[in-house]
Design a protein around this motif. Structure first.
Motif, PDB file in Angstrom:
ATOM      1  N   ALA A 105      11.809  10.943 -37.896  1.00  0.00           N
ATOM      2  CA  ALA A 105      11.823  10.625 -36.464  1.00  0.00           C
ATOM      3  C   ALA A 105      12.693   9.407 -36.220  1.00  0.00           C
ATOM      4  O   ALA A 105      12.355   8.521 -35.446  1.00  0.00           O
TER       5      ALA A 105
ATOM      6  N   ARG B 145      17.138  12.850 -34.765  1.00  0.00           N
ATOM      7  CA  ARG B 145      17.497  13.308 -33.423  1.00  0.00           C
ATOM      8  C   ARG B 145      18.809  14.102 -33.459  1.00  0.00           C
ATOM      9  O   ARG B 145      18.961  15.103 -32.752  1.00  0.00           O
TER      10      ARG B 145
ATOM     11  N   MET C 229       8.780  17.456 -34.773  1.00  0.00           N
ATOM     12  CA  MET C 229       9.285  16.392 -35.632  1.00  0.00           C
ATOM     13  C   MET C 229       8.060  15.672 -36.178  1.00  0.00           C
ATOM     14  O   MET C 229       7.068  15.495 -35.470  1.00  0.00           O
TER      15      MET C 229
ATOM     16  N   THR D 202       6.659  12.333 -38.877  1.00  0.00           N
ATOM     17  CA  THR D 202       6.988  11.139 -39.644  1.00  0.00           C
ATOM     18  C   THR D 202       5.725  10.557 -40.242  1.00  0.00           C
ATOM     19  O   THR D 202       4.647  10.639 -39.639  1.00  0.00           O
TER      20      THR D 202
ATOM     21  N   GLY E 177       7.391   6.744 -33.935  1.00  0.00           N
ATOM     22  CA  GLY E 177       8.680   7.392 -34.094  1.00  0.00           C
ATOM     23  C   GLY E 177       9.294   7.605 -32.733  1.00  0.00           C
ATOM     24  O   GLY E 177       8.627   7.445 -31.709  1.00  0.00           O
TER      25      GLY E 177
ATOM     26  N   LEU F  38       6.026  15.418 -31.372  1.00  0.00           N
ATOM     27  CA  LEU F  38       6.195  14.379 -32.388  1.00  0.00           C
ATOM     28  C   LEU F  38       4.846  14.115 -33.040  1.00  0.00           C
ATOM     29  O   LEU F  38       3.893  13.720 -32.375  1.00  0.00           O
TER      30      LEU F  38
ATOM     31  N   THR G 227       3.061  11.765 -35.644  1.00  0.00           N
ATOM     32  CA  THR G 227       3.194  10.520 -36.392  1.00  0.00           C
ATOM     33  C   THR G 227       2.102  10.423 -37.456  1.00  0.00           C
ATOM     34  O   THR G 227       1.094  11.141 -37.401  1.00  0.00           O
TER      35      THR G 227
END
Length: 399
Positions: A164, A169, A185, A187, A192, A200, A202
């Motif tokens: 991330a 990107r 995505m 991380t 992130g 996303l 995290t």
């Protein structure tokens, strides 16, 4: 097989932004025969595969990576540097002698100065020790970009991006350009940078790749113990850059334990006389403009070396304390002329960075921003004039 022996003034290994910028400056200054070796069939480094815009310093909205690479190549060749592609440096047969191989055969090249500008690479799935099967559909960002942009190969229908950071990107944009849906995505960090329209996750890690023949999904686990499987036929591992340091290791050039690249002083000199290192060979990924600026900044000390300036001793080491990850340069033989780059291993909020030597404070500053593991802080160089060259290590930490 016969091996040809040749002599040059400066041998630059790597035709990315740093190596090309340095070669252009040296050739324009009359440094003699400046030869740049590139193992790929085309010069320009990673920007050749990055089709997003905004390259250059300051960033130019219309300048793509391939166009930026072409400009760098033209500047080096136009200044008089000799650029040779498809040539791989395989090892050393002397302190300043490299053995190379190319379609033209084997060579042994001896230089008055050698520059390691070998760049960085992303650690693939195997190096990250992600378990599971070995299906098709597993990429690094570089592999993805080479598949989509130069070759136009199909990628997949639904993807997960592991990372991330800014490179992640770019991977999302490349996937969308290829017509691939990006499911998520993720991380391992607690924060992130999200991309609109993409979930996303995290504090989340990939625990297994699934699928036979073709990827069918990735198993994930959150730090609170929750787990699940995200269905996808493509996964892209981004970031986690490591300097391409094999040639340095073969030559006995000491590496810094934090950066995992050649240990250098503020003039980009390694501890091996006559050997310099610049750009992302030093610590993994920085923007192309940063690498190019370092290449240009290395020209004056390299010209001084060619003119007979003695090679300095090592000087005090620069060390970091957790949660900081690394700092470059790595030892101080003289005051630095430009900013020092500092990375944290984890996100920080408004950290106070302090520099000390033998318990003596040299510099202290609060950065009034969030600090990301994906971007470097720039430390002003003024405090390096107060370093005792005969003293102990210089330590950089957070208060």
């Amino acid at each position: 097989m016969n091996r040809r022996d040749r002599l040059v003034d400066v041998l630059v290994v790597g035709a990315g932004p740093a190596g090309l910028a340095l070669a252009a400056r040296l050739a324009a200054a009359g440094a003699g025969r400046v030869e740049v070796l590139e193992r790929e069939d085309a010069a320009g480094g990673a920007p050749r595969h990055c089709h997003h815009r905004g390259f250059g310093r300051p960033p130019l909205p219309g300048l793509s990576g391939p166009a930026y690479a072409r400009r760098a190549v033209a500047a080096a060749v136009g200044a008089g540097a000799v650029l040779r592609t498809g040539v791989t440096a395989t090892g050393w047969s002397g302190p300043l002698t490299l053995e190379t191989t190319s379609p033209a055969g084997l060579e042994r090249i001896t230089a008055r100065a050698v520059v390691l500008a070998t760049g960085a690479r992303e650690r693939p799935r195997s190096a990250r020790l992600v378990p599971g099967s070995r299906p098709a559909g597993v990429f690094t960002t570089g592999e993805l970009q080479r598949s989509v942009h130069p070759h136009g190969r199909p990628v997949g229908r639904r993807a997960v991006v592991v990372g991330a950071e800014p490179v992640a990107r770019h991977a999302v944009r490349t996937l969308r350009r290829a017509g691939t849906e990006v499911a998520a995505m993720l991380t391992e960090h607690p924060r992130g940078t999200a991309v609109p329209g993409v979930a996303l996750l995290t504090a989340t890690t990939v625990t297994e790749l699934r699928g036979r023949g073709r990827l069918t999904g990735v198993a994930v686990r959150h730090e609170d113990g929750r787990s699940g499987v995200i269905a996808c036929d493509t996964v892209v591992f981004t970031g986690d850059w490591i300097p391409d340091h094999e040639l340095a290791r073969r030559g006995g050039v000491p590496l810094d334990p934090g950066t995992r690249g050649p240990s250098v002083d503020p003039a980009f000199r390694t501890t091996q006389p006559g050997v310099f290192a610049v750009g992302n060979a030093l610590r993994g990924i920085e923007p192309a403009a940063t690498a190019a600026a370092e290449g240009a900044a290395a020209a004056p000390p390299l010209l001084a070396h060619l003119a007979g300036t003695p090679w300095p001793g090592r000087g005090p080491a620069l060390l970091v304390r957790p949660p900081l990850a690394w700092v470059t340069p790595n030892h101080l033989t003289a005051p630095a002329a430009g900013p020092l780059l500092l990375r944290s291993a984890e996100p920080l909020t408004a950290p106070v960075v302090e520099v000390t030597q033998d318990g003596r404070p040299l510099w202290r500053h609060r950065f009034p921003t969030r600090v990301s593991p994906y971007r470097s802080l720039r430390l002003p160089p003024g405090w390096t004039t107060r370093v005792d060259r005969a003293g102990g290590p210089v330590e950089v930490g957070t208060a």
